[in-house]
Design a protein around this motif. Structure first.
Motif, PDB file in Angstrom:
ATOM      1  N   VAL A  28     -15.556  29.639 -13.926  1.00 31.49           N
ATOM      2  CA  VAL A  28     -15.386  29.466 -15.369  1.00 31.49           C
ATOM      3  C   VAL A  28     -13.940  29.742 -15.754  1.00 31.49           C
ATOM      4  O   VAL A  28     -13.197  30.414 -15.035  1.00 31.49           O
ATOM      5  N   GLN A  29     -13.548  29.199 -16.917  1.00 29.15           N
ATOM      6  CA  GLN A  29     -12.200  29.383 -17.440  1.00 29.15           C
ATOM      7  C   GLN A  29     -12.122  30.683 -18.231  1.00 29.15           C
ATOM      8  O   GLN A  29     -12.881  30.895 -19.170  1.00 29.15           O
ATOM      9  N   ALA A 113     -14.874  22.823 -17.002  1.00 27.06           N
ATOM     10  CA  ALA A 113     -15.300  22.844 -18.403  1.00 27.06           C
ATOM     11  C   ALA A 113     -16.817  22.899 -18.509  1.00 27.06           C
ATOM     12  O   ALA A 113     -17.366  23.599 -19.370  1.00 27.06           O
ATOM     13  N   LEU A 114     -17.525  22.174 -17.645  1.00 29.73           N
ATOM     14  CA  LEU A 114     -18.991  22.198 -17.655  1.00 29.73           C
ATOM     15  C   LEU A 114     -19.520  23.581 -17.305  1.00 29.73           C
ATOM     16  O   LEU A 114     -20.440  24.097 -17.958  1.00 29.73           O
ATOM     17  N   ASN A 115     -18.949  24.193 -16.268  1.00 28.31           N
ATOM     18  CA  ASN A 115     -19.369  25.542 -15.893  1.00 28.31           C
ATOM     19  C   ASN A 115     -19.098  26.546 -17.016  1.00 28.31           C
ATOM     20  O   ASN A 115     -19.908  27.434 -17.272  1.00 28.31           O
ATOM     21  N   GLU A 212     -25.698  23.613  -6.487  1.00 30.28           N
ATOM     22  CA  GLU A 212     -25.300  22.755  -5.368  1.00 30.28           C
ATOM     23  C   GLU A 212     -24.352  21.641  -5.810  1.00 30.28           C
ATOM     24  O   GLU A 212     -23.417  21.293  -5.082  1.00 30.28           O
ATOM     25  N   VAL A 213     -24.578  21.073  -6.995  1.00 29.98           N
ATOM     26  CA  VAL A 213     -23.832  19.897  -7.426  1.00 29.98           C
ATOM     27  C   VAL A 213     -22.486  20.264  -8.047  1.00 29.98           C
ATOM     28  O   VAL A 213     -21.463  19.647  -7.756  1.00 29.98           O
ATOM     29  N   TYR A 214     -22.468  21.314  -8.881  1.00 31.39           N
ATOM     30  CA  TYR A 214     -21.292  21.566  -9.709  1.00 31.39           C
ATOM     31  C   TYR A 214     -20.455  22.761  -9.270  1.00 31.39           C
ATOM     32  O   TYR A 214     -19.390  23.006  -9.824  1.00 31.39           O
ATOM     33  N   SER A 215     -20.930  23.532  -8.306  1.00 32.32           N
ATOM     34  CA  SER A 215     -20.110  24.658  -7.838  1.00 32.32           C
ATOM     35  C   SER A 215     -19.110  24.175  -6.813  1.00 32.32           C
ATOM     36  O   SER A 215     -19.322  23.163  -6.128  1.00 32.32           O
TER      37      SER A 215
END
Length: 216
Positions: A28-29, A113-115, A212-215
């Motif tokens: 995350v930001q 940004a999604l995370n 699994e997909v976004y990390s």
């Protein structure tokens, strides 16, 4: 600057009881996250714009090849074509033309940004067991009865986002008539729906799929 954060959730049954725990680790930001989220929302909204508005210029309007009257001697202002933007039925000066409104955003930046969006909605998120098999028929009433034990999705004043690892026909047909409910697959998330939702319902399988997909 990005950092790793672990989000711990309690997994609830359809009866609303917490039976186990699960977690997800996301990048995350930390610094100025609103700026990053704003850029992502602008890029997403611009991608939805068709950009098909179009006006004809003086060169595209039909006719106008003949000079309306001679240059001198009539007392009228000189004019060379009836297609001039000054004339009724003429072309448009500086009118809109077909264009693309898309803004480029790097994949890693969008994923960050999604995370960050998921992390910001942590207190609005409820993790439940997979309920796809609990909806036997494509009937909105049955879906509302199943999900109302978790949250009041019949309340039109609040928006509910439901994230599933896989969406079958019964679930899709049952929920599509609810204007305040948005249904997404865990591998096709978008930031706008996450930030607009007042409540997020996500299954434990979908949560692991997000990891699994976004990390990274």
């Amino acid at each position: 600057m990005a950092s790793k954060q672990t989000l711990n959730y309690k997994v609830h049954t359809l009866a609303g009881e917490a039976t186990s725990e699960t977690s997800i680790t996301l990048s995350v930001q930390d610094t100025n996250p609103k700026y990053l989220l704003h850029r992502a929302i602008v890029a997403q909204n611009n991608g939805l714009r068709q950009g098909t508005s179009s006006c004809k210029t003086r060169s595209e309007v039909r006719g106008g090849g003949k000079k309306p009257w001679k240059q001198k001697g009539t007392g009228n202002a000189r004019s060379g074509s009836s297609n001039s933007p000054l004339w009724k039925g003429g072309g448009v000066a500086f009118g809109p033309q077909p264009r693309s409104y898309a803004k480029k955003m790097n994949t890693k930046e969008w994923r960050l940004a999604l995370n960050t969006a998921l992390q910001s909605r942590f207190d609005k998120t409820v993790v439940v067991e997979d309920f796809s098999n609990s909806i036997k028929n494509p009937k909105t009433k049955n879906a509302v009865e199943v999900l109302s034990k978790i949250t009041n999705i019949a309340d039109n004043s609040s928006k509910t986002l439901i994230i599933l690892s896989d969406v079958n026909d019964n679930v899709n047909l049952s929920l599509r008539n609810l204007s305040n409910v948005t249904l997404l697959r865990s591998n096709t998330l978008n930031i706008r729906d996450i930030l607009l939702a007042n409540k997020i319902i996500i299954t434990d399988k979908a949560l692991q799929n997000i990891q699994e997909v976004y990390s990274e």
